[in-house]
Design a protein around this motif. Structure first.
Motif, mmCIF file in Angstrom:
data_model
loop_
_atom_site.group_PDB
_atom_site.id
_atom_site.type_symbol
_atom_site.label_atom_id
_atom_site.label_comp_id
_atom_site.label_asym_id
_atom_site.label_seq_id
_atom_site.Cartn_x
_atom_site.Cartn_y
_atom_site.Cartn_z
ATOM 1 N N MET A 1 0.851 -1.179 0.000
ATOM 2 C CA MET A 1 0.000 0.000 0.000
ATOM 3 C C MET A 1 0.898 1.244 0.000
ATOM 4 N N ILE A 2 0.495 2.248 -0.715
ATOM 5 C CA ILE A 2 1.335 3.433 -0.831
ATOM 6 C C ILE A 2 0.777 4.630 -0.082
ATOM 7 N N GLY A 3 -0.059 4.386 0.927
ATOM 8 C CA GLY A 3 -0.522 5.464 1.784
ATOM 9 C C GLY A 3 -1.645 6.310 1.229
ATOM 10 N N ILE A 4 -2.457 5.765 0.355
ATOM 11 C CA ILE A 4 -3.565 6.534 -0.217
ATOM 12 C C ILE A 4 -4.747 6.466 0.733
ATOM 13 N N LYS A 5 -5.208 7.648 1.151
ATOM 14 C CA LYS A 5 -6.309 7.705 2.109
ATOM 15 C C LYS A 5 -7.525 8.447 1.573
ATOM 16 N N ASN A 6 -7.351 9.182 0.475
ATOM 17 C CA ASN A 6 -8.475 9.940 -0.073
ATOM 18 C C ASN A 6 -8.261 10.157 -1.566
ATOM 19 N N ASN A 7 -9.248 10.773 -2.192
ATOM 20 C CA ASN A 7 -9.209 10.956 -3.631
ATOM 21 C C ASN A 7 -8.044 11.852 -4.068
ATOM 22 N N GLU A 8 -7.705 12.854 -3.271
ATOM 23 C CA GLU A 8 -6.586 13.738 -3.618
ATOM 24 C C GLU A 8 -5.272 12.962 -3.639
ATOM 25 N N ASP A 9 -5.086 12.076 -2.648
ATOM 26 C CA ASP A 9 -3.885 11.234 -2.622
ATOM 27 C C ASP A 9 -3.833 10.332 -3.852
ATOM 28 N N LEU A 10 -4.998 9.810 -4.228
ATOM 29 C CA LEU A 10 -5.087 8.938 -5.393
ATOM 30 C C LEU A 10 -4.667 9.671 -6.665
ATOM 31 N N LEU A 11 -5.227 10.856 -6.868
ATOM 32 C CA LEU A 11 -4.887 11.634 -8.061
ATOM 33 C C LEU A 11 -3.411 11.988 -8.098
ATOM 34 N N GLU A 12 -2.869 12.350 -6.946
ATOM 35 C CA GLU A 12 -1.445 12.680 -6.881
ATOM 36 C C GLU A 12 -0.590 11.455 -7.219
ATOM 37 N N SER A 13 -0.967 10.303 -6.678
ATOM 38 C CA SER A 13 -0.212 9.078 -6.946
ATOM 39 C C SER A 13 -0.275 8.699 -8.415
ATOM 40 N N GLU A 14 -1.450 8.848 -9.025
ATOM 41 C CA GLU A 14 -1.583 8.550 -10.453
ATOM 42 C C GLU A 14 -0.631 9.418 -11.274
ATOM 43 N N GLY A 15 -0.585 10.693 -10.951
ATOM 44 C CA GLY A 15 0.293 11.612 -11.682
ATOM 45 C C GLY A 15 1.758 11.286 -11.496
ATOM 46 N N ILE A 16 2.130 10.989 -10.276
ATOM 47 C CA ILE A 16 3.535 10.673 -9.980
ATOM 48 C C ILE A 16 3.959 9.397 -10.687
ATOM 49 N N ILE A 47 3.018 2.991 -19.542
ATOM 50 C CA ILE A 47 2.862 4.239 -18.779
ATOM 51 C C ILE A 47 1.818 4.087 -17.680
ATOM 52 N N PHE A 48 0.717 3.416 -17.990
ATOM 53 C CA PHE A 48 -0.401 3.353 -17.048
ATOM 54 C C PHE A 48 -0.520 2.003 -16.358
ATOM 55 N N GLN A 49 0.571 1.270 -16.254
ATOM 56 C CA GLN A 49 0.512 -0.066 -15.665
ATOM 57 C C GLN A 49 0.081 -0.071 -14.197
ATOM 58 N N ASP A 50 0.272 1.025 -13.500
ATOM 59 C CA ASP A 50 -0.106 1.087 -12.084
ATOM 60 C C ASP A 50 -1.555 1.501 -11.881
ATOM 61 N N GLU A 51 -2.215 1.954 -12.934
ATOM 62 C CA GLU A 51 -3.552 2.530 -12.787
ATOM 63 C C GLU A 51 -4.590 1.528 -12.305
ATOM 64 N N PHE A 52 -4.511 0.272 -12.752
ATOM 65 C CA PHE A 52 -5.511 -0.702 -12.326
ATOM 66 C C PHE A 52 -5.427 -0.935 -10.822
ATOM 67 N N TYR A 53 -4.219 -0.961 -10.285
ATOM 68 C CA TYR A 53 -4.028 -1.069 -8.837
ATOM 69 C C TYR A 53 -4.629 0.144 -8.141
ATOM 70 N N LEU A 54 -4.372 1.328 -8.676
ATOM 71 C CA LEU A 54 -4.893 2.545 -8.060
ATOM 72 C C LEU A 54 -6.413 2.631 -8.167
ATOM 73 N N ILE A 55 -6.984 2.142 -9.253
ATOM 74 C CA ILE A 55 -8.434 2.145 -9.397
ATOM 75 C C ILE A 55 -9.068 1.257 -8.341
ATOM 76 N N SER A 56 -8.458 0.114 -8.049
ATOM 77 C CA SER A 56 -9.014 -0.760 -7.016
ATOM 78 C C SER A 56 -8.959 -0.079 -5.655
ATOM 79 N N ILE A 57 -7.926 0.722 -5.402
ATOM 80 C CA ILE A 57 -7.842 1.473 -4.154
ATOM 81 C C ILE A 57 -8.943 2.532 -4.116
#
Length: 68
Positions: A1-16, A47-57
């Motif tokens: 887990m990369i510490g995502i607790k809310n939608n803002e964290d999610l968007l930031e992680s997607e961008g990073i 480029i977007f290989q991490d997105e499916f993981y982030l979407i599940s979060i």
């Protein structure tokens, strides 16, 4: 887990993460192709290989806060 607790964290992680992958490709192009349809699909997948993981979060966060 990369510490995502809310939608803002999610968007930031997607961008990073997407930015990291794009910078990696710019520095060292590792995807071969003939510039046919498969070539941009491979680039997109890399480029977007991490997105499916982030979407599940995101789904988990929304369910936890009854946002769905």
């Amino acid at each position: 887990m990369i510490g995502i607790k809310n939608n803002e964290d999610l968007l930031e992680s997607e961008g990073i993460l997407s930015g990291f992958r794009l910078a990696h490709l710019l520095r060292k192009p590792i995807i071969d192709g003939n510039f046919d349809l498969k070539h941009p699909q491979k680039i997109h997948k890399f480029i977007f290989q991490d997105e499916f993981y982030l979407i599940s979060i995101e789904i988990f966060i929304r369910k936890s806060y009854n946002c769905l």
